[in-house]
Design an enzyme around this catalytic site. Structure first.
Site, PDB file in Angstrom:
ATOM      1  CE  LYS A  69      -3.723   2.134   2.747  1.00 59.97           C
ATOM      2  NZ  LYS A  69      -4.530   2.011   3.978  1.00 59.97           N
TER       3      LYS A  69
ATOM      4  CB  SER B 147      -8.051   0.811   5.904  1.00 58.16           C
ATOM      5  OG  SER B 147      -8.743   2.019   5.788  1.00 58.16           O
TER       6      SER B 147
ATOM      7  CB  SER C  97      -7.895   3.827   3.095  1.00 56.48           C
ATOM      8  OG  SER C  97      -7.040   3.208   4.038  1.00 56.48           O
TER       9      SER C  97
HETATM   10  N1  GLN Z   1     -12.805   4.391   6.756  1.00 54.39           N
HETATM   11  C1  GLN Z   1     -12.108   4.806   7.935  1.00 54.39           C
HETATM   12  C2  GLN Z   1     -11.675   6.244   7.776  1.00 54.39           C
HETATM   13  O1  GLN Z   1     -12.043   6.827   6.827  1.00 54.39           O
HETATM   14  C3  GLN Z   1     -10.954   3.904   8.222  1.00 54.39           C
HETATM   15  C4  GLN Z   1      -9.784   4.136   7.344  1.00 54.39           C
HETATM   16  C5  GLN Z   1      -8.595   3.324   7.722  1.00 54.39           C
HETATM   17  O2  GLN Z   1      -8.698   2.278   8.400  1.00 54.39           O
HETATM   18  N2  GLN Z   1      -7.442   3.804   7.340  1.00 54.39           N
HETATM   19  O3  GLN Z   1     -10.988   6.794   8.567  1.00 54.39           O
END
Ligand code: GLN
Length: 489
Positions: A85, A184, A160
């Site tokens: 990532k 994420s 994400s």
């Molecule tokens: N969807 C969550 C956010 O927008 C989690 C994102 C993540 O785990 N990086 O913060």
């Protein structure tokens, strides 16, 4: 050679060692598939074909020598391709975090997780797409375009870590690293029909993981089968002097071939995780998967995690608060592009104003507000107290059950664009994943079915601290007796 990208990790390792194919052929197969499919999917933001092939040649040489002296030890992942990532630092590869503010930034060092996998012989194919600074649930917040869901190109892959999940689902990498601050890894795994682990907070070093919410961030991994994920996990886990939040506990080797006995296992199913508004097929698939585990011998009981409903507001105070401090360093001076202006302050304003995306700005403002004098106790302080209650919910639950089984998201992958104008609707996607991050417990996602439109549905198992191995064992028992994880788009 038949399609090498369809081999699982252990078959690929075995095939390389037995000389069934060369590492060059394996890497080439992935690079060709990326070239064929990724123009459309946009799972990768950057690939390094030349570097990967060069390392493949070195691996092939090493394998040739080893075949002459097979008693010597080979690095466990020698020649195995990996996607990372684009929020984890890989020395010499661009690291954008899905943001224009880091365009052109090339880190001079490896993240610890990356360094350990490279030392184990892995070959990095490239960096995968992410919501900007990992803020999002759909990969639509990437400044470099959305990643498409391999099961349906009109749908999001989740986020994400959507690029990594899509890459594994489309077989553009056998395994991929992601990060999980609020879901994420688990949510994109669910949306893309692959498996993914969010380890216990502090189990894997955050060094070289570009910080979003530092008290929540953890490096995780995507794969299809449990052995794959367990191997990558055990190679990256463990204490790291460069991250003071890592825990100094031994990392035992995980052997999933041992007999798995589920009959003494107590699985808790939290009643707060089944909401009236959720997609009925998601609930059905989860209940069916739980019945399956019961048929394998586990005891199932309903439990309560009473503070679950507060996880969303608590997370959306704590994560933005930490983000607002963490992202202060992007000022146009130290990293990435700098827009010219008359004074230093104007450089900051212009660069940050033009290079951060809308969601990142929203979170910086939310976080700055929540931390400001006069509001700190009412928002951030209160959120920290409720976070403790959420943590205690889990601690109490794990006195009576060994693991918790629950849905990951209320719906399957939603259409691209559906939530982009409604941040609150997007945040609601995270209701079931946030509690594990707030409590710091591990969560393991794996596919348990499909909805009527052919979109994958995932389930998560959450365990007590450092109980990753138990989660792997249960999911492995499930996968040995089902085939959802073997379906490919
Ligand atoms: N969807 C969550 C956010 O927008 C989690 C994102 C993540 O785990 N990086 O913060």
């Amino acid at each position: 050679m038949s399609d090498l990208t369809s081999l699982n990790l252990h078959r690929a390792i075995q095939g390389l060692r037995q000389g069934e194919f060369s590492c060059r052929e394996l890497i080439q197969a992935y690079l060709e598939r990326i070239q064929l499919l990724d123009l459309d999917l946009n799972a990768y933001l950057f690939t390094d074909p030349e570097g990967a092939l060069k390392q493949a040649e070195a691996a092939d040489q090493r394998l040739a020598e080893w075949r002459k002296f097979p008693q010597t030890e080979l690095p466990p992942l020698l020649g195995i391709p990996l996607a990372v990532k684009d929020i984890l630092c890989v020395k010499g590869m661009p690291c954008t975090c899905g943001s224009k503010i880091l365009e052109g930034f090339v880190p001079p060092y490896h993240a610890t997780a990356v360094e350990r996998l490279l030392a184990a012989g892995a070959i990095i194919l490239g960096k995968t797409n992410t919501d900007e600074f990992a803020m999002g649930s759909s990969t639509e917040n990437s400044a470099y375009g959305v990643t498409r869901n391999p099961w349906n190109r009109e749908r999001v892959p989740g986020g994400s870590s959507g690029g990594s999940a899509a890459a594994v689902a489309a077989r553009l990498a056998p395994v991929a690293l992601g990060t999980d601050t609020g879901g994420s890894v688990r949510q994109p795994a669910s949306f893309c029909g692959v498996s993914g682990l969010k380890p216990t907070y502090g189990r894997v070093s955050r060094y070289g993981l570009v910080a979003y919410g530092s008290s929540l961030d953890v490096v995780g991994v995507f794969g299809r089968e449990m052995q794959e994920i367990a191997l990558i996990y055990e190679l990256m886990a463990g204490v790291d002097p460069r991250d003071a939040t890592t825990v100094d506990l031994p990392v035992p080797h995980i052997d999933l071939n041992q007999n798995i006995e589920l009959s003494n296992l107590r699985i808790g199913v939290p009643k707060e995780y089944f909401l009236p508004g959720m997609q009925p097929q998601v609930e059905q698939a989860i209940r069916e998967a739980i019945r399956h585990l019961q048929a394998l011998g586990a005891q199932v009981e309903e439990i309560s995690l009473p503070h679950t409903e507060y996880a969303l507001p608590v997370y959306y105070l704590i994560a933005p608060a930490e983000a607002s401090a963490n992202l202060a360093r992007y000022d146009g001076i130290r990293y990435g592009p700098r827009l010219s202006a008359a004074t230093m302050w104007d450089i900051f304003y212009r660069t940050r104003g033009e290079k951060f995306g809308a969601e990142v700005k929203r979170r910086i403002m939310l976080g700055t507000y929540a931390l400001s004098a006069g509001y700190y106790d009412a928002y951030y302080g209160k959120a920290q107290k409720v976070r403790t209650l959420i943590k205690q919910d889990f601690e109490r639950a794990f006195q009576t059950v060994d693991v918790i089984a629950a849905p990951i998201a209320p719906t399957t992958a939603f259409p691209i664009g559906e939530h982009t104008d409604d941040p609150l609707a997007m945040y609601l996607e995270d209701v079931f994943t946030l509690p594990a991050n707030l409590a710091g417990v591990p969560g393991l996602a794996f596919p348990v079915g499909f909805d009527q439109q052919g979109l994958p549905i995932g389930m998560q198992l959450m365990g007590s601290y450092f109980q990753e191995e138990l989660l792997f064992r249960i999911a492995h028992a499930y996968q040995l007796t089902t085939d959802w994880h073997l379906r490919t788009p």
